[in-house]
Design a protein around this motif. Structure first.
Motif, PDB file in Angstrom:
ATOM      1  N   GLU A 196      71.912  64.137 -31.040  1.00  0.00           N
ATOM      2  CA  GLU A 196      72.317  63.567 -32.320  1.00  0.00           C
ATOM      3  C   GLU A 196      71.427  62.364 -32.626  1.00  0.00           C
ATOM      4  O   GLU A 196      71.416  61.382 -31.880  1.00  0.00           O
ATOM      5  CB  GLU A 196      73.784  63.162 -32.269  1.00  0.00           C
ATOM      6  N   VAL A 197      70.676  62.469 -33.729  1.00  0.00           N
ATOM      7  CA  VAL A 197      69.745  61.411 -34.127  1.00  0.00           C
ATOM      8  C   VAL A 197      69.975  61.074 -35.591  1.00  0.00           C
ATOM      9  O   VAL A 197      69.749  61.923 -36.469  1.00  0.00           O
ATOM     10  CB  VAL A 197      68.283  61.843 -33.913  1.00  0.00           C
ATOM     11  N   ALA A 198      70.429  59.848 -35.875  1.00  0.00           N
ATOM     12  CA  ALA A 198      70.604  59.364 -37.251  1.00  0.00           C
ATOM     13  C   ALA A 198      71.354  60.361 -38.123  1.00  0.00           C
ATOM     14  O   ALA A 198      70.947  60.677 -39.238  1.00  0.00           O
ATOM     15  CB  ALA A 198      69.243  59.037 -37.859  1.00  0.00           C
ATOM     16  N   GLY A 199      72.440  60.877 -37.613  1.00  0.00           N
ATOM     17  CA  GLY A 199      73.257  61.795 -38.389  1.00  0.00           C
ATOM     18  C   GLY A 199      72.772  63.231 -38.382  1.00  0.00           C
ATOM     19  O   GLY A 199      73.408  64.112 -38.964  1.00  0.00           O
ATOM     20  N   MET A 200      71.643  63.499 -37.743  1.00  0.00           N
ATOM     21  CA  MET A 200      71.116  64.863 -37.658  1.00  0.00           C
ATOM     22  C   MET A 200      71.324  65.409 -36.246  1.00  0.00           C
ATOM     23  O   MET A 200      71.417  64.657 -35.284  1.00  0.00           O
ATOM     24  CB  MET A 200      69.625  64.868 -38.007  1.00  0.00           C
ATOM     25  N   GLU A 201      71.392  66.721 -36.143  1.00  0.00           N
ATOM     26  CA  GLU A 201      71.558  67.379 -34.852  1.00  0.00           C
ATOM     27  C   GLU A 201      70.369  68.279 -34.554  1.00  0.00           C
ATOM     28  O   GLU A 201      69.919  69.042 -35.414  1.00  0.00           O
ATOM     29  CB  GLU A 201      72.837  68.210 -34.834  1.00  0.00           C
ATOM     30  N   VAL A 202      69.871  68.158 -33.335  1.00  0.00           N
ATOM     31  CA  VAL A 202      68.804  69.030 -32.865  1.00  0.00           C
ATOM     32  C   VAL A 202      69.319  69.739 -31.618  1.00  0.00           C
ATOM     33  O   VAL A 202      69.784  69.096 -30.675  1.00  0.00           O
ATOM     34  CB  VAL A 202      67.526  68.235 -32.535  1.00  0.00           C
ATOM     35  N   LYS A 203      69.237  71.066 -31.626  1.00  0.00           N
ATOM     36  CA  LYS A 203      69.776  71.836 -30.507  1.00  0.00           C
ATOM     37  C   LYS A 203      68.666  72.540 -29.751  1.00  0.00           C
ATOM     38  O   LYS A 203      67.675  73.010 -30.347  1.00  0.00           O
ATOM     39  CB  LYS A 203      70.784  72.872 -31.019  1.00  0.00           C
ATOM     40  N   THR A 204      68.844  72.606 -28.442  1.00  0.00           N
ATOM     41  CA  THR A 204      67.904  73.325 -27.592  1.00  0.00           C
ATOM     42  C   THR A 204      68.651  73.867 -26.382  1.00  0.00           C
ATOM     43  O   THR A 204      69.784  73.453 -26.091  1.00  0.00           O
ATOM     44  CB  THR A 204      66.743  72.408 -27.147  1.00  0.00           C
ATOM     45  N   ALA A 205      68.044  74.783 -25.695  1.00  0.00           N
ATOM     46  CA  ALA A 205      68.674  75.374 -24.521  1.00  0.00           C
ATOM     47  C   ALA A 205      68.460  74.494 -23.299  1.00  0.00           C
ATOM     48  O   ALA A 205      67.446  73.797 -23.183  1.00  0.00           O
ATOM     49  CB  ALA A 205      68.124  76.761 -24.272  1.00  0.00           C
ATOM     50  N   GLY A 206      69.415  74.521 -22.386  1.00  0.00           N
ATOM     51  CA  GLY A 206      69.300  73.740 -21.172  1.00  0.00           C
ATOM     52  C   GLY A 206      69.988  74.404 -19.996  1.00  0.00           C
ATOM     53  O   GLY A 206      70.700  75.404 -20.151  1.00  0.00           O
ATOM     54  N   ILE A 207      69.751  73.856 -18.814  1.00  0.00           N
ATOM     55  CA  ILE A 207      70.377  74.361 -17.589  1.00  0.00           C
ATOM     56  C   ILE A 207      71.048  73.189 -16.883  1.00  0.00           C
ATOM     57  O   ILE A 207      70.406  72.159 -16.618  1.00  0.00           O
ATOM     58  CB  ILE A 207      69.334  75.001 -16.653  1.00  0.00           C
ATOM     59  N   ALA A 208      72.331  73.324 -16.593  1.00  0.00           N
ATOM     60  CA  ALA A 208      73.087  72.250 -15.935  1.00  0.00           C
ATOM     61  C   ALA A 208      72.605  72.071 -14.506  1.00  0.00           C
ATOM     62  O   ALA A 208      72.445  73.048 -13.762  1.00  0.00           O
ATOM     63  CB  ALA A 208      74.573  72.566 -15.956  1.00  0.00           C
ATOM     64  N   GLN A 209      72.381  70.820 -14.131  1.00  0.00           N
ATOM     65  CA  GLN A 209      71.971  70.496 -12.769  1.00  0.00           C
ATOM     66  C   GLN A 209      73.133  69.962 -11.926  1.00  0.00           C
ATOM     67  O   GLN A 209      72.981  69.747 -10.729  1.00  0.00           O
ATOM     68  CB  GLN A 209      70.862  69.431 -12.804  1.00  0.00           C
ATOM     69  N   GLN A 210      74.285  69.777 -12.576  1.00  0.00           N
ATOM     70  CA  GLN A 210      75.476  69.272 -11.890  1.00  0.00           C
ATOM     71  C   GLN A 210      76.720  69.897 -12.506  1.00  0.00           C
ATOM     72  O   GLN A 210      76.693  70.391 -13.643  1.00  0.00           O
ATOM     73  CB  GLN A 210      75.584  67.742 -12.037  1.00  0.00           C
TER      74      GLN A 210
END
Length: 238
Positions: free
Chosen positions: A191-205
């Protein structure tokens, strides 16, 4: 017909016996009343001292019965009760009972049970099980049995995954489950200045909702710290 001496003697004997028994009963009742009064007073005192810290925890107090052979004198000004702050945090609390009219005092004690309505299992649950409303219910549990964070909202646990086998009626605690588990593929939302950027990730914990965990950005291969928002998403505030 006039009553004879034997009849008069029997009547007087019965009358005297009734008087003696009445006096004895009154004395016993008075002694019992003071015993009950002190026991009830100690209970109410402890409840008043513990309630402020109870929050959503129910408090129950069972006072140890005072030996009937102990003499408890009348106290016109009312009995006084006191327990130390250290004692009030224990399960068994010693209470000093005294009367300012005299030097009399005694110690009694109460067993305190603290219960809280939390989420427990409904039936046995195996490792890897995704929780639903069918295997969860609410029950009052002794808080002394809890070693980790427990949950009070049943709906909030739906979708979480059990990490260990648990039996029926067992309190669900934070160390038993994960909303996001290590190795899960999840969405990273920045979340940046009211905007959302989504990307894929892998949980490390492993993490439950609200936890900050390490996740790996699948595109940049950089590790970031993000807050678990749901079983599928973690959030970064930039």
């Amino acid at each position: 017909m006039k009553p004879n001496n034997a009849t008069i003697h029997q009547s007087l004997t019965r009358l005297l016996l009734c008087v003696v028994l009445s006096v004895f009963s009154i004395n016993c009742l008075a002694a019992m009343t003071n015993h009950v009064r002190v026991e009830e007073g100690a209970k109410q005192y402890l409840l008043s001292q513990l309630t402020d810290n109870a929050q959503d925890t129910s408090i129950d107090v069972a006072i140890v019965k005072i030996d009937d052979r102990i003499n408890i004198p009348d106290c016109p000004t009312g009995f006084q009760y006191n327990a130390s702050q250290e004692a009030l945090s224990q399960s068994y609390i010693s209470v000093r009972v005294s009367c300012q009219n005299n030097e009399w005092y005694l110690f009694t004690s109460g067993q305190v049970t603290r219960t809280k309505e939390i989420v427990v299992t409904q039936g046995a649950v195996s490792p890897g099980t995704v929780l639903t409303s069918s295997n969860l219910t609410l029950a009052k549990v002794d808080v002394r049995r809890l070693r980790h964070t427990a949950f009070t909202d049943l709906e909030a646990l739906i979708g979480a995954r059990m990490k260990r086998r648990v039996t029926n009626g067992q309190a669900i605690q934070s160390n038993m489950l994960c909303f996001v588990c290590k190795g899960d593929r999840i969405t990273i939302t920045a979340e940046v200045a009211g905007m959302e950027v989504k990307t894929a990730g892998i949980a490390q914990q492993d993490g439950v909702v609200g936890d900050n965990i390490k996740v790996l950005n699948a595109s940049s291969r950089k590790a970031v710290i993000a807050r678990v928002a749901s079983p599928e998403e973690v959030v970064i505030h930039l």
